[in-house]
Write a protein that holds these residues in place. Structure first.
Motif, PDB file in Angstrom:
ATOM      1  N   SER A 119       0.806  -1.222   0.000  1.00 28.68           N
ATOM      2  CA  SER A 119       0.000   0.000   0.000  1.00 28.68           C
ATOM      3  C   SER A 119       0.838   1.272   0.000  1.00 28.68           C
ATOM      4  CB  SER A 119      -0.948   0.012   1.205  1.00 28.68           C
ATOM      5  OG  SER A 119      -0.209  -0.062   2.422  1.00 28.68           O
ATOM      6  N   TRP A 120       2.078   1.197   0.509  1.00 27.42           N
ATOM      7  CA  TRP A 120       2.932   2.387   0.542  1.00 27.42           C
ATOM      8  C   TRP A 120       3.231   2.898  -0.868  1.00 27.42           C
ATOM      9  CZ3 TRP A 120       7.388   2.337  -2.223  1.00 27.42           C
ATOM     10  CH2 TRP A 120       7.947   1.096  -2.544  1.00 27.42           C
ATOM     11  N   ALA A 121       3.215   1.995  -1.859  1.00 27.13           N
ATOM     12  CA  ALA A 121       3.571   2.373  -3.227  1.00 27.13           C
ATOM     13  C   ALA A 121       2.501   3.250  -3.881  1.00 27.13           C
ATOM     14  CB  ALA A 121       3.812   1.126  -4.075  1.00 27.13           C
ATOM     15  N   ARG A 122       1.309   3.302  -3.291  1.00 29.40           N
ATOM     16  CA  ARG A 122       0.285   4.203  -3.830  1.00 29.40           C
ATOM     17  C   ARG A 122       0.775   5.644  -3.801  1.00 29.40           C
ATOM     18  NH1 ARG A 122      -5.119   3.278  -0.574  1.00 29.40           N
ATOM     19  NH2 ARG A 122      -3.643   3.582   1.124  1.00 29.40           N
ATOM     20  N   SER A 123       1.544   5.970  -2.775  1.00 30.62           N
ATOM     21  CA  SER A 123       2.080   7.327  -2.664  1.00 30.62           C
ATOM     22  C   SER A 123       2.997   7.651  -3.828  1.00 30.62           C
ATOM     23  CB  SER A 123       2.835   7.480  -1.340  1.00 30.62           C
ATOM     24  OG  SER A 123       3.486   8.729  -1.271  1.00 30.62           O
ATOM     25  N   VAL A 124       3.797   6.672  -4.271  1.00 31.53           N
ATOM     26  CA  VAL A 124       4.696   6.884  -5.405  1.00 31.53           C
ATOM     27  C   VAL A 124       3.902   7.180  -6.663  1.00 31.53           C
ATOM     28  CG1 VAL A 124       6.476   5.848  -6.863  1.00 31.53           C
ATOM     29  CG2 VAL A 124       6.466   5.407  -4.395  1.00 31.53           C
ATOM     30  N   ALA A 125       2.863   6.370  -6.925  1.00 28.13           N
ATOM     31  CA  ALA A 125       2.048   6.553  -8.128  1.00 28.13           C
ATOM     32  C   ALA A 125       1.328   7.901  -8.114  1.00 28.13           C
ATOM     33  CB  ALA A 125       1.041   5.413  -8.252  1.00 28.13           C
ATOM     34  N   ILE A 126       0.775   8.265  -6.963  1.00 25.74           N
ATOM     35  CA  ILE A 126       0.033   9.522  -6.867  1.00 25.74           C
ATOM     36  C   ILE A 126       0.963  10.721  -7.038  1.00 25.74           C
ATOM     37  CG2 ILE A 126      -1.239  11.002  -5.259  1.00 25.74           C
ATOM     38  CD1 ILE A 126      -2.581   8.467  -4.180  1.00 25.74           C
ATOM     39  N   GLN A 127       2.131  10.680  -6.406  1.00 25.62           N
ATOM     40  CA  GLN A 127       3.075  11.788  -6.545  1.00 25.62           C
ATOM     41  C   GLN A 127       3.631  11.871  -7.967  1.00 25.62           C
ATOM     42  OE1 GLN A 127       5.760  12.584  -2.998  1.00 25.62           O
ATOM     43  NE2 GLN A 127       4.979  10.593  -2.380  1.00 25.62           N
ATOM     44  N   MET A 128       3.884  10.725  -8.594  1.00 24.41           N
ATOM     45  CA  MET A 128       4.359  10.724  -9.976  1.00 24.41           C
ATOM     46  C   MET A 128       3.316  11.338 -10.905  1.00 24.41           C
ATOM     47  SD  MET A 128       7.131   9.792 -11.631  1.00 24.41           S
ATOM     48  CE  MET A 128       7.893   8.442 -10.718  1.00 24.41           C
ATOM     49  N   ASP A 129       2.056  11.091 -10.598  1.00 20.20           N
ATOM     50  CA  ASP A 129       0.970  11.638 -11.420  1.00 20.20           C
ATOM     51  C   ASP A 129       0.804  13.135 -11.171  1.00 20.20           C
ATOM     52  OD1 ASP A 129      -1.253  12.059 -12.985  1.00 20.20           O
ATOM     53  OD2 ASP A 129      -2.647  11.044 -11.649  1.00 20.20           O
ATOM     54  N   LEU A 130       0.619  13.511  -9.913  1.00 21.45           N
ATOM     55  CA  LEU A 130       0.280  14.899  -9.592  1.00 21.45           C
ATOM     56  C   LEU A 130       1.456  15.861  -9.725  1.00 21.45           C
ATOM     57  CD1 LEU A 130      -2.028  14.384  -6.481  1.00 21.45           C
ATOM     58  CD2 LEU A 130      -2.710  14.768  -8.852  1.00 21.45           C
ATOM     59  N   PHE A 131       2.672  15.380  -9.521  1.00 19.73           N
ATOM     60  CA  PHE A 131       3.829  16.265  -9.547  1.00 19.73           C
ATOM     61  C   PHE A 131       4.626  16.212 -10.848  1.00 19.73           C
ATOM     62  CE2 PHE A 131       4.007  15.423  -4.693  1.00 19.73           C
ATOM     63  CZ  PHE A 131       2.926  16.261  -4.509  1.00 19.73           C
ATOM     64  N   ALA A 132       4.349  15.217 -11.708  1.00 16.50           N
ATOM     65  CA  ALA A 132       5.125  15.075 -12.943  1.00 16.50           C
ATOM     66  C   ALA A 132       4.244  14.916 -14.174  1.00 16.50           C
ATOM     67  CB  ALA A 132       6.085  13.889 -12.825  1.00 16.50           C
ATOM     68  N   ALA A 133       3.525  13.799 -14.272  1.00 21.88           N
ATOM     69  CA  ALA A 133       2.801  13.472 -15.503  1.00 21.88           C
ATOM     70  C   ALA A 133       1.695  14.479 -15.826  1.00 21.88           C
ATOM     71  CB  ALA A 133       2.217  12.060 -15.401  1.00 21.88           C
ATOM     72  N   THR A 134       0.822  14.746 -14.869  1.00 17.27           N
ATOM     73  CA  THR A 134      -0.307  15.642 -15.149  1.00 17.27           C
ATOM     74  C   THR A 134       0.120  17.084 -15.416  1.00 17.27           C
ATOM     75  OG1 THR A 134      -1.832  14.239 -13.900  1.00 17.27           O
ATOM     76  CG2 THR A 134      -2.504  16.523 -14.263  1.00 17.27           C
ATOM     77  N   PRO A 135       1.035  17.661 -14.614  1.00 18.55           N
ATOM     78  CA  PRO A 135       1.489  19.019 -14.960  1.00 18.55           C
ATOM     79  C   PRO A 135       2.088  19.109 -16.362  1.00 18.55           C
ATOM     80  CG  PRO A 135       2.135  18.482 -12.721  1.00 18.55           C
ATOM     81  CD  PRO A 135       1.592  17.224 -13.322  1.00 18.55           C
ATOM     82  N   LEU A 136       2.868  18.109 -16.774  1.00 20.45           N
ATOM     83  CA  LEU A 136       3.437  18.125 -18.122  1.00 20.45           C
ATOM     84  C   LEU A 136       2.360  17.935 -19.180  1.00 20.45           C
ATOM     85  CD1 LEU A 136       6.836  16.186 -18.134  1.00 20.45           C
ATOM     86  CD2 LEU A 136       6.434  18.622 -18.438  1.00 20.45           C
TER      87      LEU A 136
END
Length: 306
Positions: A119-136
């Motif tokens: 479950s800890w890996a959910r944080s990685v996916a969410i941060q990768m999305d909100l801080f990298a993929a979606t802004p780009l």
């Protein structure tokens, strides 16, 4: 990993079967619109709030952002070079760049990472999305779509308005609460956990609804090949090289790179429709890369564990 992908594939197959069966007369498009709306406006913000409120947010959050942005931009440049060499049509090239560069870090990445690492890996996916993929996606991605396509809206929305969305507000609230050491009430945490539980199955089911075998056409094969190679092979390699320059280690490194190894994101088809890029080509890219990911993801997972 194989057991995890089998389970997820079966849920996606249920979504794909819905497309053909149309229970109660509901088409795949109608069903997907309702489900993704519920996930986007209620369930996903609840998960973002639950996960980021208690997550270890700090310098590594910027590291995820740099890793994600660097990998995505590098993949975009690779496809742009190929497009320039072979002189692809603008509508196709724009769709190809989006398909090759932007991974499905949330709708597929989140459940894969959660099942593979915990479950800890959910944080990685969410941060990768909100801080990298979606802004780009909503900045450079929109610029690419506008450049190779055409604006169909009479009054184009400013790019910054795309960040006026529930997941971003939930992330902002979670970060503020986290930094200030506010402890989540037990009753609220229970509500967030129950809402979060629906995110993964509905995301996978919606992904199955989005896969269209009708989009598979012979004429698109020459364009799909470079997209699939960059998306499923080159981009993971680029991510592995870039992460070597960052102090991300252990399972966090594996989870971050694996998240960037996901197939093409489904959301890109919305940009193709809006800016009149080749939507059928993009839909085929999503379907093909998702199918290839069933083999590619276990491979990259094993490579990362060595």
């Amino acid at each position: 990993m194989n057991s995890t992908l089998i389970q997820m594939t079966l849920i996606m197959v249920c979504g794909a079967a819905w497309r053909f069966a149309k229970p109660a007369g509901l088409s795949a498009e109608q069903t997907r619109q309702v489900l993704t709306t519920v996930v986007y406006y209620l369930l996903l913000p609840a998960m973002v709030l639950e996960v980021l409120w208690s997550a270890d947010i700090g310098l590594h959050s910027f590291q995820y952002a740099w890793l994600g942005m660097g990998s995505i931009i590098a993949a975009m440049l690779c496809l742009w070079v190929i497009g320039a060499l072979f002189r692809f049509d603008d509508r196709r090239l724009g769709a190809m760049i989006l398909a090759a560069a932007f991974p499905n870090v949330t709708y597929l990445g989140l459940p894969v990472l959660e099942q593979a690492f915990g479950s800890w890996a959910r944080s990685v996916a969410i941060q990768m999305d909100l801080f990298a993929a979606t802004p780009l996606l909503f900045t450079i991605g929109v610029i690419v779509a506008r450049h190779y396509g055409e604006e169909t809206a009479k009054s184009p929305r400013p790019v910054w308005l795309f960040f006026h969305a529930p997941p971003f507000w939930a992330a902002a609230a979670a970060v503020i609460l986290n930094i200030n050491g506010v402890v989540a009430p037990v009753w609220l945490l229970g509500v967030l956990q129950k809402l979060s539980a629906g995110v993964v199955p509905l995301m996978l089911f919606s992904l199955g609804l989005a896969l269209s075998w009708k989009a598979l056409t012979v004429r698109n094969i020459p364009y799909i090949i470079p997209v699939a190679v960059i998306k499923m092979a080159v981009m993971p390699l680029l991510a592995m090289i870039l992460v070597g320059f960052l102090p991300i280690t252990g399972e966090y490194r594996e989870a971050a790179v694996l998240d960037l190894s996901m197939p093409s994101m489904v959301l890109g088809i919305v940009f193709c429709d809006r800016y009149r890029l080749d939507s059928s080509l993009y839909a085929m890219a999503v379907t093909v890369t998702t199918a290839i990911s069933l083999i590619a993801l276990p491979f990259w997972h094993s490579v990362l564990q060595q």
